[in-house]
Design a protein around this motif. Sequence first.
Motif, PDB file in Angstrom:
ATOM      1  N   HIS A 193     -14.632 -20.126  -9.401  1.00 43.28           N
ATOM      2  CA  HIS A 193     -15.389 -18.949  -8.966  1.00 43.28           C
ATOM      3  C   HIS A 193     -16.836 -19.254  -8.604  1.00 43.28           C
ATOM      4  N   ILE A 194     -17.356 -20.405  -9.016  1.00 44.03           N
ATOM      5  CA  ILE A 194     -18.722 -20.750  -8.637  1.00 44.03           C
ATOM      6  C   ILE A 194     -18.787 -20.974  -7.127  1.00 44.03           C
ATOM      7  N   ILE A 195     -19.755 -20.333  -6.519  1.00 51.41           N
ATOM      8  CA  ILE A 195     -19.918 -20.402  -5.062  1.00 51.41           C
ATOM      9  C   ILE A 195     -20.983 -21.450  -4.731  1.00 51.41           C
ATOM     10  N   ARG A 196     -20.562 -22.528  -4.104  1.00 45.97           N
ATOM     11  CA  ARG A 196     -21.547 -23.521  -3.653  1.00 45.97           C
ATOM     12  C   ARG A 196     -22.250 -22.939  -2.432  1.00 45.97           C
ATOM     13  N   VAL A 197     -23.547 -22.691  -2.561  1.00 45.26           N
ATOM     14  CA  VAL A 197     -24.245 -21.922  -1.532  1.00 45.26           C
ATOM     15  C   VAL A 197     -24.369 -22.726  -0.243  1.00 45.26           C
ATOM     16  N   THR A 198     -24.371 -22.015   0.838  1.00 50.24           N
ATOM     17  CA  THR A 198     -24.454 -22.633   2.159  1.00 50.24           C
ATOM     18  C   THR A 198     -25.895 -23.020   2.477  1.00 50.24           C
ATOM     19  N   ASP A 199     -26.039 -24.058   3.260  1.00 50.26           N
ATOM     20  CA  ASP A 199     -27.375 -24.474   3.699  1.00 50.26           C
ATOM     21  C   ASP A 199     -27.626 -24.113   5.156  1.00 50.26           C
ATOM     22  N   LYS A 200     -26.737 -23.305   5.725  1.00 52.55           N
ATOM     23  CA  LYS A 200     -26.938 -22.860   7.099  1.00 52.55           C
ATOM     24  C   LYS A 200     -26.221 -21.533   7.310  1.00 52.55           C
ATOM     25  N   ALA A 201     -26.615 -20.797   8.323  1.00 51.04           N
ATOM     26  CA  ALA A 201     -25.966 -19.543   8.668  1.00 51.04           C
ATOM     27  C   ALA A 201     -24.685 -19.835   9.439  1.00 51.04           C
ATOM     28  N   PHE A 202     -23.675 -19.010   9.219  1.00 47.93           N
ATOM     29  CA  PHE A 202     -22.377 -19.263   9.860  1.00 47.93           C
ATOM     30  C   PHE A 202     -22.443 -19.159  11.377  1.00 47.93           C
ATOM     31  N   ASP A 203     -23.454 -18.432  11.899  1.00 47.65           N
ATOM     32  CA  ASP A 203     -23.541 -18.270  13.358  1.00 47.65           C
ATOM     33  C   ASP A 203     -24.627 -19.151  13.976  1.00 47.65           C
ATOM     34  N   ASP A 204     -25.036 -20.195  13.231  1.00 48.17           N
ATOM     35  CA  ASP A 204     -26.052 -21.103  13.775  1.00 48.17           C
ATOM     36  C   ASP A 204     -25.607 -21.750  15.078  1.00 48.17           C
ATOM     37  N   PHE A 205     -24.301 -21.906  15.255  1.00 47.07           N
ATOM     38  CA  PHE A 205     -23.806 -22.567  16.465  1.00 47.07           C
ATOM     39  C   PHE A 205     -24.195 -21.797  17.727  1.00 47.07           C
ATOM     40  N   ALA A 206     -24.460 -20.491  17.576  1.00 47.77           N
ATOM     41  CA  ALA A 206     -24.791 -19.665  18.730  1.00 47.77           C
ATOM     42  C   ALA A 206     -26.276 -19.363  18.822  1.00 47.77           C
ATOM     43  N   ALA A 207     -27.082 -20.031  18.007  1.00 49.72           N
ATOM     44  CA  ALA A 207     -28.510 -19.746  17.968  1.00 49.72           C
ATOM     45  C   ALA A 207     -29.192 -20.237  19.243  1.00 49.72           C
ATOM     46  N   THR A 208     -30.299 -19.583  19.570  1.00 52.19           N
ATOM     47  CA  THR A 208     -31.107 -20.005  20.715  1.00 52.19           C
ATOM     48  C   THR A 208     -32.432 -20.545  20.220  1.00 52.19           C
ATOM     49  N   VAL A 209     -33.049 -21.401  21.025  1.00 59.12           N
ATOM     50  CA  VAL A 209     -34.354 -21.944  20.664  1.00 59.12           C
ATOM     51  C   VAL A 209     -35.406 -20.861  20.839  1.00 59.12           C
ATOM     52  N   PRO A 210     -36.536 -20.971  20.101  1.00 61.51           N
ATOM     53  CA  PRO A 210     -37.601 -19.977  20.254  1.00 61.51           C
ATOM     54  C   PRO A 210     -38.063 -19.891  21.707  1.00 61.51           C
ATOM     55  N   ASN A 211     -38.216 -18.658  22.190  1.00 57.76           N
ATOM     56  CA  ASN A 211     -38.623 -18.444  23.584  1.00 57.76           C
ATOM     57  C   ASN A 211     -39.440 -17.153  23.648  1.00 57.76           C
ATOM     58  N   PRO A 212     -40.755 -17.223  23.405  1.00 53.79           N
ATOM     59  CA  PRO A 212     -41.576 -16.008  23.404  1.00 53.79           C
ATOM     60  C   PRO A 212     -41.471 -15.220  24.702  1.00 53.79           C
ATOM     61  N   THR A 213     -41.369 -15.910  25.814  1.00 57.09           N
ATOM     62  CA  THR A 213     -41.275 -15.207  27.095  1.00 57.09           C
ATOM     63  C   THR A 213     -40.018 -14.345  27.142  1.00 57.09           C
ATOM     64  N   LEU A 214     -38.868 -14.919  26.688  1.00 50.06           N
ATOM     65  CA  LEU A 214     -37.621 -14.154  26.665  1.00 50.06           C
ATOM     66  C   LEU A 214     -37.725 -12.983  25.691  1.00 50.06           C
TER      67      LEU A 214
END
Length: 350
Positions: free
Chosen positions: A322-343
């Motif tokens: 039952h112990i949950i080994r915590v994740t070190d990343k978000a499950f949707d990181d694969f779809a993340a975009t780079v920072p883009n202030p203009t966008l």
Amino acid sequence: MTTIQGPAVFLAQFIGDEAPFDSLAGICAWAKGLGFQGVQLPTNDPRFIDLQKAAESQTYADEIRGVVNAAGLEITELSTHLQGQLVAVNPAYDQLFDGFAPEAYRNNPKARQQWAVQQLKYAAKASQNLGLKAHATFSGALLWPMLYPWPQRPADLVEDGFAELGRRWLPILNTFDECGVDLCYEIHPGEDLHDGVTYELFLDQVQQHPRACLLYDPSHFVLQCLDYLAYIDIYHERIKMFHVKDAEFNPTGRQGVYGGYQSWLKRAGRFRSLGDGQVDFKAIFSKLTQYDFPGWAVLEWECALKNAEDGAREGAQFIKDHIIRVTDKAFDDFAATVPNPTLNHSLLGI
């Protein structure tokens, strides 16, 4: 987030007079063989730890920790449940609770209470010497005989009772604060601190003391029909310890919460080995992980049906699963975009 530590086991229910349960080294080897990684030590049996000596001698504390470490285990916390009970005893229970104290203090409630207070102060220093951050205890009870009032309670009795409880515990809490250790009250029937409301009444009397923390045990809430998941949402900042114990509540046409003076086997509410009761541990471990619980998942075995050693063996695996080994990343990181202030500005119309 932090991964909960464990599995660990509270040794109180397993200590006995035969090997391997009659010595610290023996019981630690047994626990390690079942897959436990930590042990929670009761402090009322000098075969396992001399509390005063652990408080007064760093060398002795190091020796105790060394015995546990040699078995491949860690000490999770110390426990003064029995001594804490004696900090506050209603006179109706004096004779019944005398057995929790050494013979020299029996039939003398004032001396017994002073002994208990000193025991708690020793526990604070012993915990510090052992490098521990939390400690388990009971609050004791001045008001428990008045729980279901008939005849009606005198006016202000509850207020006076909690004021006295606060006066007795505040110096102890200050000692724990000086030692850098959280004092965790197990919220438990038979104690004045038995649910959230009574805990809050107590906090008011100890000035919201930052060391007045909680040992979370859902089994006691099942038997009270209290929402044990909502309890985590409300008090998660104060929960510093976790007893993993199962329970079931099966009311009938003949009995309910009060149990009809029946044995544990025949009560509507009874404790069970892990996985045999009704507690939703998947939800509990998820909530505690979500709230970044910093401590150990500690098996407390109590069951009216199952053999203790079977319960311990199964419990170690149950907690591990039952112990949950915590994740070190978000499950949707694969779809993340780079920072883009203009966008970003374009999407916001700014």
